[in-house]
Design a protein around this motif. Structure first.
Motif, PDB file in Angstrom:
ATOM      1  N   ASP A   1       0.829  -1.200   0.000  1.00 59.53           N
ATOM      2  CA  ASP A   1       0.000   0.000   0.000  1.00 59.53           C
ATOM      3  C   ASP A   1       0.872   1.262   0.000  1.00 59.53           C
ATOM      4  O   ASP A   1       1.954   1.280   0.569  1.00 59.53           O
ATOM      5  CB  ASP A   1      -0.959  -0.013   1.197  1.00 59.53           C
ATOM      6  CG  ASP A   1      -2.166  -0.915   0.936  1.00 59.53           C
ATOM      7  OD1 ASP A   1      -2.460  -1.170  -0.254  1.00 59.53           O
ATOM      8  OD2 ASP A   1      -2.803  -1.356   1.891  1.00 59.53           O
TER       9      ASP A   1
ATOM     10  N   ASN B   1      -7.376  -5.830  -3.305  1.00 59.66           N
ATOM     11  CA  ASN B   1      -6.170  -6.499  -2.824  1.00 59.66           C
ATOM     12  C   ASN B   1      -5.459  -5.724  -1.724  1.00 59.66           C
ATOM     13  O   ASN B   1      -4.437  -6.186  -1.212  1.00 59.66           O
ATOM     14  CB  ASN B   1      -5.188  -6.738  -3.973  1.00 59.66           C
ATOM     15  CG  ASN B   1      -5.592  -7.927  -4.827  1.00 59.66           C
ATOM     16  OD1 ASN B   1      -6.100  -8.921  -4.319  1.00 59.66           O
ATOM     17  ND2 ASN B   1      -5.373  -7.819  -6.128  1.00 59.66           N
TER      18      ASN B   1
ATOM     19  N   PRO C   1       1.084 -12.295   0.375  1.00 59.42           N
ATOM     20  CA  PRO C   1       0.656 -12.614   1.744  1.00 59.42           C
ATOM     21  C   PRO C   1       1.005 -14.048   2.135  1.00 59.42           C
ATOM     22  O   PRO C   1       1.295 -14.315   3.303  1.00 59.42           O
ATOM     23  CB  PRO C   1      -0.870 -12.424   1.694  1.00 59.42           C
ATOM     24  CG  PRO C   1      -1.115 -11.515   0.542  1.00 59.42           C
ATOM     25  CD  PRO C   1      -0.048 -11.842  -0.462  1.00 59.42           C
TER      26      PRO C   1
ATOM     27  N   MET D   1       5.200 -20.116  -6.459  1.00 60.46           N
ATOM     28  CA  MET D   1       3.919 -19.515  -6.829  1.00 60.46           C
ATOM     29  C   MET D   1       4.084 -18.032  -7.144  1.00 60.46           C
ATOM     30  O   MET D   1       3.599 -17.530  -8.151  1.00 60.46           O
ATOM     31  CB  MET D   1       2.932 -19.742  -5.683  1.00 60.46           C
ATOM     32  CG  MET D   1       1.569 -19.100  -5.826  1.00 60.46           C
ATOM     33  SD  MET D   1       1.512 -17.345  -5.430  1.00 60.46           S
ATOM     34  CE  MET D   1       2.056 -17.341  -3.716  1.00 60.46           C
TER      35      MET D   1
ATOM     36  N   PRO E   1      -4.343  -4.772   1.664  1.00 58.44           N
ATOM     37  CA  PRO E   1      -4.460  -5.309   3.027  1.00 58.44           C
ATOM     38  C   PRO E   1      -5.079  -4.302   3.991  1.00 58.44           C
ATOM     39  O   PRO E   1      -5.783  -4.687   4.919  1.00 58.44           O
ATOM     40  CB  PRO E   1      -3.010  -5.614   3.416  1.00 58.44           C
ATOM     41  CG  PRO E   1      -2.276  -5.769   2.124  1.00 58.44           C
ATOM     42  CD  PRO E   1      -2.960  -4.832   1.175  1.00 58.44           C
TER      43      PRO E   1
ATOM     44  N   LEU F   1      -9.706  -9.494   5.540  1.00 61.11           N
ATOM     45  CA  LEU F   1      -8.435 -10.087   5.974  1.00 61.11           C
ATOM     46  C   LEU F   1      -8.435 -10.127   7.498  1.00 61.11           C
ATOM     47  O   LEU F   1      -8.399  -9.082   8.146  1.00 61.11           O
ATOM     48  CB  LEU F   1      -7.267  -9.246   5.442  1.00 61.11           C
ATOM     49  CG  LEU F   1      -5.846  -9.635   5.875  1.00 61.11           C
ATOM     50  CD1 LEU F   1      -5.533 -11.085   5.543  1.00 61.11           C
ATOM     51  CD2 LEU F   1      -4.822  -8.718   5.207  1.00 61.11           C
TER      52      LEU F   1
ATOM     53  N   TYR G   1      -0.157  -7.357  12.569  1.00 61.40           N
ATOM     54  CA  TYR G   1      -0.642  -6.506  11.476  1.00 61.40           C
ATOM     55  C   TYR G   1      -2.160  -6.410  11.500  1.00 61.40           C
ATOM     56  O   TYR G   1      -2.746  -5.327  11.352  1.00 61.40           O
ATOM     57  CB  TYR G   1      -0.172  -7.059  10.122  1.00 61.40           C
ATOM     58  CG  TYR G   1      -0.578  -6.194   8.955  1.00 61.40           C
ATOM     59  CD1 TYR G   1       0.232  -5.153   8.527  1.00 61.40           C
ATOM     60  CD2 TYR G   1      -1.781  -6.401   8.280  1.00 61.40           C
ATOM     61  CE1 TYR G   1      -0.136  -4.345   7.463  1.00 61.40           C
ATOM     62  CE2 TYR G   1      -2.162  -5.589   7.224  1.00 61.40           C
ATOM     63  CZ  TYR G   1      -1.334  -4.571   6.814  1.00 61.40           C
ATOM     64  OH  TYR G   1      -1.706  -3.773   5.770  1.00 61.40           O
ATOM     65  N   ILE G   2      -2.805  -7.559  11.684  1.00 64.45           N
ATOM     66  CA  ILE G   2      -4.275  -7.585  11.697  1.00 64.45           C
ATOM     67  C   ILE G   2      -4.784  -6.808  12.908  1.00 64.45           C
ATOM     68  O   ILE G   2      -5.751  -6.048  12.818  1.00 64.45           O
ATOM     69  CB  ILE G   2      -4.790  -9.041  11.752  1.00 64.45           C
ATOM     70  CG1 ILE G   2      -4.174  -9.875  10.625  1.00 64.45           C
ATOM     71  CG2 ILE G   2      -6.316  -9.077  11.708  1.00 64.45           C
ATOM     72  CD1 ILE G   2      -4.624  -9.543   9.253  1.00 64.45           C
TER      73      ILE G   2
ATOM     74  N   ASP H   1      -6.224 -12.982  -1.937  1.00 64.43           N
ATOM     75  CA  ASP H   1      -5.023 -12.310  -1.432  1.00 64.43           C
ATOM     76  C   ASP H   1      -4.054 -11.959  -2.546  1.00 64.43           C
ATOM     77  O   ASP H   1      -2.885 -11.763  -2.294  1.00 64.43           O
ATOM     78  CB  ASP H   1      -4.344 -13.177  -0.371  1.00 64.43           C
ATOM     79  CG  ASP H   1      -4.071 -14.582  -0.883  1.00 64.43           C
ATOM     80  OD1 ASP H   1      -4.199 -14.803  -2.100  1.00 64.43           O
ATOM     81  OD2 ASP H   1      -3.742 -15.451  -0.071  1.00 64.43           O
ATOM     82  N   SER H   2      -4.544 -11.910  -3.774  1.00 64.90           N
ATOM     83  CA  SER H   2      -3.748 -11.533  -4.942  1.00 64.90           C
ATOM     84  C   SER H   2      -2.788 -12.635  -5.368  1.00 64.90           C
ATOM     85  O   SER H   2      -2.088 -12.480  -6.361  1.00 64.90           O
ATOM     86  CB  SER H   2      -2.969 -10.230  -4.724  1.00 64.90           C
ATOM     87  OG  SER H   2      -1.810 -10.453  -3.930  1.00 64.90           O
ATOM     88  N   ASP H   3      -2.746 -13.753  -4.635  1.00 69.92           N
ATOM     89  CA  ASP H   3      -1.847 -14.832  -5.013  1.00 69.92           C
ATOM     90  C   ASP H   3      -2.519 -15.774  -6.022  1.00 69.92           C
ATOM     91  O   ASP H   3      -3.726 -15.982  -5.971  1.00 69.92           O
ATOM     92  CB  ASP H   3      -1.388 -15.590  -3.769  1.00 69.92           C
ATOM     93  CG  ASP H   3      -0.263 -14.840  -3.043  1.00 69.92           C
ATOM     94  OD1 ASP H   3       0.398 -14.005  -3.686  1.00 69.92           O
ATOM     95  OD2 ASP H   3      -0.044 -15.089  -1.860  1.00 69.92           O
TER      96      ASP H   3
ATOM     97  N   LYS I   1       3.357 -16.122 -10.657  1.00 70.10           N
ATOM     98  CA  LYS I   1       2.267 -15.171 -10.878  1.00 70.10           C
ATOM     99  C   LYS I   1       2.750 -13.811 -11.350  1.00 70.10           C
ATOM    100  O   LYS I   1       1.941 -12.989 -11.781  1.00 70.10           O
ATOM    101  CB  LYS I   1       1.402 -15.030  -9.615  1.00 70.10           C
ATOM    102  CG  LYS I   1       1.987 -14.149  -8.534  1.00 70.10           C
ATOM    103  CD  LYS I   1       0.948 -13.715  -7.496  1.00 70.10           C
ATOM    104  CE  LYS I   1       1.627 -12.910  -6.412  1.00 70.10           C
ATOM    105  NZ  LYS I   1       0.710 -12.160  -5.556  1.00 70.10           N
TER     106      LYS I   1
END
Lengths: 409, 409
Positions: free
Chosen positions: A230, B309, A311, A329, B311, B396, A400-401, B228-230, A333
């Motif tokens: 962000d 996406n 994430p 992965m 967070p 999230l 973070y959450i 989660d954009s993955d 992507k």
């Protein structure tokens, strides 16, 4: 909410040399944060040059608009920063507040308002009343002069520690100093992830040279860190050069002294950038993502960011899980050239994958032991070309959450 | 780890019509998951057409390579899926395993191996032993025939519920059926976020037409969701058309019957896609992000994904915080044309911002009440053009971190 000091914080604030021609005043505004200094006014000697880099956000804040409008002049006499209110997304009154507070600072310094650079960080969408700031500025006196640590503390929002970094170099036999402070990227609802950095030097560097060196240093430092992908509406990094070091001015990029100055500037920005990542919300581990062997540096950068912003990769590191499948992965992507069957992935020095499968040398216990470190290096070798990039991030944890999601609940 | 059923799960599995020409066998492999059926073998009548869309990952799995190599033929006689091991990133043996298991399925069905489509989902980097699968396939009998719910259950990994959706339409006075199943996107270390979807229809649709309609339906459904954009190395969606409905074949896109079929296909994919988002790891709320007034649909899509996406946006929704400042941030960072001072942001029907500031009509208590819903709509009106896009995501939460980060700790 109480925020614990990041476990990745430096043991102490950096020892920074005083920069001749810079005076740092700090004071409480009486709004935004109670009971602490949350205003910084830096006064620069005449002839101070400035360069800056700013958020790429299409919804930039009023102070960013102001700084961008005046940075081309290349001269600065003051810097005004408040913490607690970002003066962002408040409509037309935002620009009026910037102008009024810049005028107040200019009156105090004895300069024109356009020579005062302004930053605000904190809540967005709440109008910032200029009156208490103007009142505070008008009453500043020498008892409020402070050092770099005091200045770094004044610009904090939810940073868990003050951030500073410096360098000393010798040019033409004279000691030249760079001292910098920064804040970021602690965030707390409804605040923004603003990153602010201010670098002060006594080197006599012309504004266009300063601008070129800053942009380059920024690429490998502040633009190479990511906490959660962000981007704030208020990010900014400014470099102020007072020119008080007694050497001939550096007027162009061909000056052989540029290399040494650039190296020192890069080091200061890099140090501050890492301090910001280490204060990422909930961060328990610093992650360095190195990609090489890509078809180009740009391609390596995209792949490194894909890994650093994933994430799934960041939660795996938080869980001390050597989950290289998630790195595969994230490489996949990114959409950049990559050959699954050539890819080599390492965590630290441990080779995890080669030839499109887990390495026969891989041992789970080695990887598990490595993941317990508080600094994790993930490197990906694509075996396609010469392109490379390094991106720094932190792990994604419950912290973070909690910081970003639990504030109002 | 015990996973609770998502609070956003449908009350029950969809009622799906049987598709003539499709037989669904499920069985336990005895590896990957103990004590449950984790193999699906679908047998199709002769003449079945197929179309597919696959992961864009540059590190795609061996089964994806296989499917891509044969999809151009446009014909299918079988589908073989195992859950528990993704057969991804295991080197050359991955392709050998696909070939051997496809041969076993082909022998059972009585067809050539290239007419058998293969998917695997589960752990990556662990070689998948073909022997138990081949053994299981060779022993399949009619007692193992099951319905769509049984099939949807067999392909689950960490999905908290089986996913199905269907449609019935009338073409030329004849009932035509579409029944679909899917899995995703529950993830658990060291598994991948694989999304698999299989759509079965008795409509007689030529493969190129099926391909065009699937690609279009996919854009507004599976390509419009993000947890989660993955992106997994194994994502795939296949549509099988047996042609058993007694109507004239649909041979080209100009056929007027395409519109109705496309509408029904879109609805099935859309329903499955939303079921996948609602099963996102730790999801407590479904978030619909609608962007309009952009300079183009592509620009709207980039902005909508930037919001979906982010967070910071997703944690704010988790915290039931109407934090529109983070939506401004996410619009700004997308890098697309946007005018801060025109932007209108709504949560549900509540107008939060206009003219570059908080709307005078905004009332905190209204927004706080709205955020308690389990379906949240964030809409952004850019007032620049006609471009629009809709993206679906989930919030999230701590659950995401627990599922993806705490597994081994």
């Amino acid at each position: 909410m109480e925020l614990n000091i990041s476990p990745l914080a430096p043991a102490q604030f950096a020892e920074l040399n005083v920069i001749e021609g810079v005076e740092l005043f700090t004071a409480p505004i009486g709004a935004g944060y109670k009971g602490r200094n949350n205003l910084l006014l830096a006064k620069f000697s005449e002839g101070t040059k400035v360069a800056g880099v700013f958020t790429t956000s299409k919804c930039a804040s009023a102070p960013i608009d102001w700084c961008k409008a005046h940075i081309e002049n290349g001269v600065a006499r003051g810097l005004l920063v408040n913490a607690g209110n970002a003066n962002a997304f408040v409509g037309k009154v935002g620009a009026e507040t910037v102008e009024q507070t810049a005028q107040a600072a200019a009156a105090f310094i004895g300069c024109t308002p356009q020579d005062v650079f302004v930053s605000s960080t904190g809540v967005i969408g709440e109008p910032l009343d200029p009156a208490p700031m103007m009142e505070t500025i008008s009453k500043l006196d020498e008892s409020q002069l402070g050092d770099y640590q005091a200045a770094a503390n004044a610009i904090r929002t939810t940073d868990t520690y003050a951030k500073g970094a410096g360098a000393v170099l010798v040019m033409d036999g004279v000691e030249v100093n760079i001292s910098g402070i920064a804040k970021g990227s602690g965030m707390i609802a409804p605040n923004m992830a603003t990153m602010l950095a201010y670098i002060f030097t006594d080197a006599p560097v012309a504004a266009p040279v300063l601008d070129a060196l800053l942009k380059k240093a920024n690429q490998k430092s502040f633009n190479a860190i990511t906490v959660d992908s962000d981007t704030s509406t208020s990010d900014c990094c400014l470099v102020f050069a007072t020119g008080k070091a007694n050497i001939d001015p550096i007027e162009d990029l061909d000056d052989p002294r540029c290399a040494g100055f650039a190296e020192a500037l890069n080091a200061v920005l890099h140090d501050l950038a890492l301090q910001i990542v280490c204060d990422g919300e909930g961060a328990q581990k610093l992650i360095t993502v190195k990609v090489d062997g890509a078809t180009s540096d740009e391609s390596a950068d995209i792949i490194a960011r894909s890994i650093a912003n994933s994430p799934l990769v960041k939660t795996a590191v938080a869980g001390e899980d050597a989950n290289w499948g998630r790195v595969v992965m994230a490489v996949g992507k990114a959409g950049q050239p990559a050959d699954r069957d050539k890819l080599e992935i390492r965590f630290g020095d441990l080779l995890l994958t080669e030839q499109g499968r887990r390495s026969p040398r891989y041992r789970e216990e080695d990887a598990a032991a490595y993941m317990k470190n508080d600094q994790i290096e993930i490197s990906v070798h694509l075996v396609l070309g010469e392109g490379k990039a390094t991106i720094y991030t932190c792990d994604l944890t419950h912290g973070y959450i909690t910081i970003n999601g639990d504030y109002r609940s």
